[in-house]
Motif scaffolding. Structure first.
Motif, PDB file in Angstrom:
ATOM      1  N   LEU A 105       1.178  -0.891  -0.223  1.00  0.00           N
ATOM      2  CA  LEU A 105       0.033   0.563  -0.007  1.00  0.00           C
ATOM      3  C   LEU A 105       0.616   0.895   0.204  1.00  0.00           C
ATOM      4  CD1 LEU A 105      -2.452  -1.012   2.800  1.00  0.00           C
ATOM      5  CD2 LEU A 105      -2.846  -1.370   0.106  1.00  0.00           C
ATOM      6  N   ILE A 106       2.357   1.437   0.538  1.00  0.00           N
ATOM      7  CA  ILE A 106       3.168   2.475   0.427  1.00  0.00           C
ATOM      8  C   ILE A 106       3.311   2.415  -1.130  1.00  0.00           C
ATOM      9  CG2 ILE A 106       5.091   3.488   1.555  1.00  0.00           C
ATOM     10  CD1 ILE A 106       4.471   1.853   4.052  1.00  0.00           C
ATOM     11  N   GLY A 107       4.135   1.574  -1.007  1.00  0.00           N
ATOM     12  CA  GLY A 107       3.930   1.713  -2.487  1.00  0.00           C
ATOM     13  C   GLY A 107       3.279   2.127  -3.198  1.00  0.00           C
ATOM     14  N   GLY A 108       1.831   2.057  -3.764  1.00  0.00           N
ATOM     15  CA  GLY A 108       1.090   2.568  -4.467  1.00  0.00           C
ATOM     16  C   GLY A 108       0.965   3.815  -4.071  1.00  0.00           C
ATOM     17  N   THR A 109       0.864   3.988  -3.022  1.00  0.00           N
ATOM     18  CA  THR A 109       0.325   5.919  -2.070  1.00  0.00           C
ATOM     19  C   THR A 109       1.554   6.537  -2.397  1.00  0.00           C
ATOM     20  OG1 THR A 109      -0.896   4.741  -0.374  1.00  0.00           O
ATOM     21  CG2 THR A 109       0.184   6.906  -0.025  1.00  0.00           C
ATOM     22  N   VAL A 132      -1.605   0.291 -10.663  1.00  0.00           N
ATOM     23  CA  VAL A 132      -1.507   1.007  -9.113  1.00  0.00           C
ATOM     24  C   VAL A 132      -2.732   0.725  -8.696  1.00  0.00           C
ATOM     25  CG1 VAL A 132      -0.357   2.208  -7.350  1.00  0.00           C
ATOM     26  CG2 VAL A 132       0.991   2.053  -9.754  1.00  0.00           C
ATOM     27  N   ALA A 133      -3.456   1.266  -8.573  1.00  0.00           N
ATOM     28  CA  ALA A 133      -4.689   1.333  -7.158  1.00  0.00           C
ATOM     29  C   ALA A 133      -5.740   0.303  -7.967  1.00  0.00           C
ATOM     30  CB  ALA A 133      -5.707   2.246  -8.859  1.00  0.00           C
ATOM     31  N   ASP A 134      -5.438  -0.446  -9.340  1.00  0.00           N
ATOM     32  CA  ASP A 134      -5.421  -2.393  -9.521  1.00  0.00           C
ATOM     33  C   ASP A 134      -4.881  -2.502  -8.148  1.00  0.00           C
ATOM     34  OD1 ASP A 134      -8.112  -1.076 -11.349  1.00  0.00           O
ATOM     35  OD2 ASP A 134      -6.647  -1.611 -12.872  1.00  0.00           O
ATOM     36  N   GLN A 135      -3.970  -2.742  -8.199  1.00  0.00           N
ATOM     37  CA  GLN A 135      -2.838  -3.415  -7.194  1.00  0.00           C
ATOM     38  C   GLN A 135      -3.579  -3.324  -5.869  1.00  0.00           C
ATOM     39  OE1 GLN A 135      -0.838  -6.270  -7.457  1.00  0.00           O
ATOM     40  NE2 GLN A 135      -1.345  -5.960  -5.737  1.00  0.00           N
ATOM     41  N   MET A 136      -3.626  -2.310  -5.144  1.00  0.00           N
ATOM     42  CA  MET A 136      -4.227  -1.753  -4.137  1.00  0.00           C
ATOM     43  C   MET A 136      -5.829  -1.638  -3.702  1.00  0.00           C
ATOM     44  SD  MET A 136      -2.696   2.018  -3.717  1.00  0.00           S
ATOM     45  CE  MET A 136      -2.975   2.557  -1.838  1.00  0.00           C
ATOM     46  N   ILE A 137      -6.388  -2.660  -4.743  1.00  0.00           N
ATOM     47  CA  ILE A 137      -7.803  -2.324  -4.567  1.00  0.00           C
ATOM     48  C   ILE A 137      -7.058  -4.090  -3.975  1.00  0.00           C
ATOM     49  CG2 ILE A 137      -9.933  -3.290  -5.342  1.00  0.00           C
ATOM     50  CD1 ILE A 137      -9.787  -0.281  -6.970  1.00  0.00           C
TER      51      ILE A 137
END
Length: 148
Positions: A105-109, A132-137
């Motif tokens: 999550l930090i990487g995506g943020t 990135v959003a798809d991975q976080m979701i």
């Protein structure tokens, strides 16, 4: 460098003996025979480490301790090295370990922060942020009501 005092050989030996006794022996998760089966360390050797009489007790060799740490796991390892203010953790954590999830999550943020540094998400930013959003979701879905 640790702020803990270095233990004397007697203190270290007693600590190792007590820690072994928490994991191995009658009424414990492992018997001496289990240790032999799992590690190849002879049952007689393990029994000598657990002797109640300090004069009869033997100290495990360094390679024996490392073998036991690998076999008995992080909790045992942390208890052994806890005497000097250290602790153990897995170098190969499970995919759902809190640290792994937080790192994802930090990487995506961070990627969102970099792309939004100019205070706008343009079409190029949106295209780059979509995976990135798809991975976080995907990371958060098991924790949501939609993941149940």
């Amino acid at each position: 460098m640790s702020n803990y005092e270095m233990p004397t050989p007697v203190v270290a030996g007693d600590h190792i003996h007590r820690t072994l006794g928490l994991f191995i022996g009658r009424g414990r998760k492992y018997q001496c025979s289990d240790i032999e089966t799992g590690t190849g360390i002879p049952e007689r050797t393990v029994s000598a480490w657990l002797a109640s009489d300090p004069l009869e007790r033997r100290a495990p060799k360094g390679w024996h301790l490392l073998t036991l740490c690998g076999f008995l796991g992080e909790v045992f390892t942390s208890k052994i090295i806890g005497l000097v203010g250290q602790g153990a953790h897995s170098l190969d954590p499970e995919a759902n370990a809190p640290g792994v999830i937080i790192a994802q999550l930090i990487g995506g943020t961070a990627e969102f922060a970099i792309r939004g540094a100019d205070h706008i998400y343009c079409n190029v930013d949106r295209g780059a942020l979509e995976p990135v959003a798809d991975q976080m979701i995907a990371t958060l879905t098991p924790f949501s009501t939609k993941g149940r």
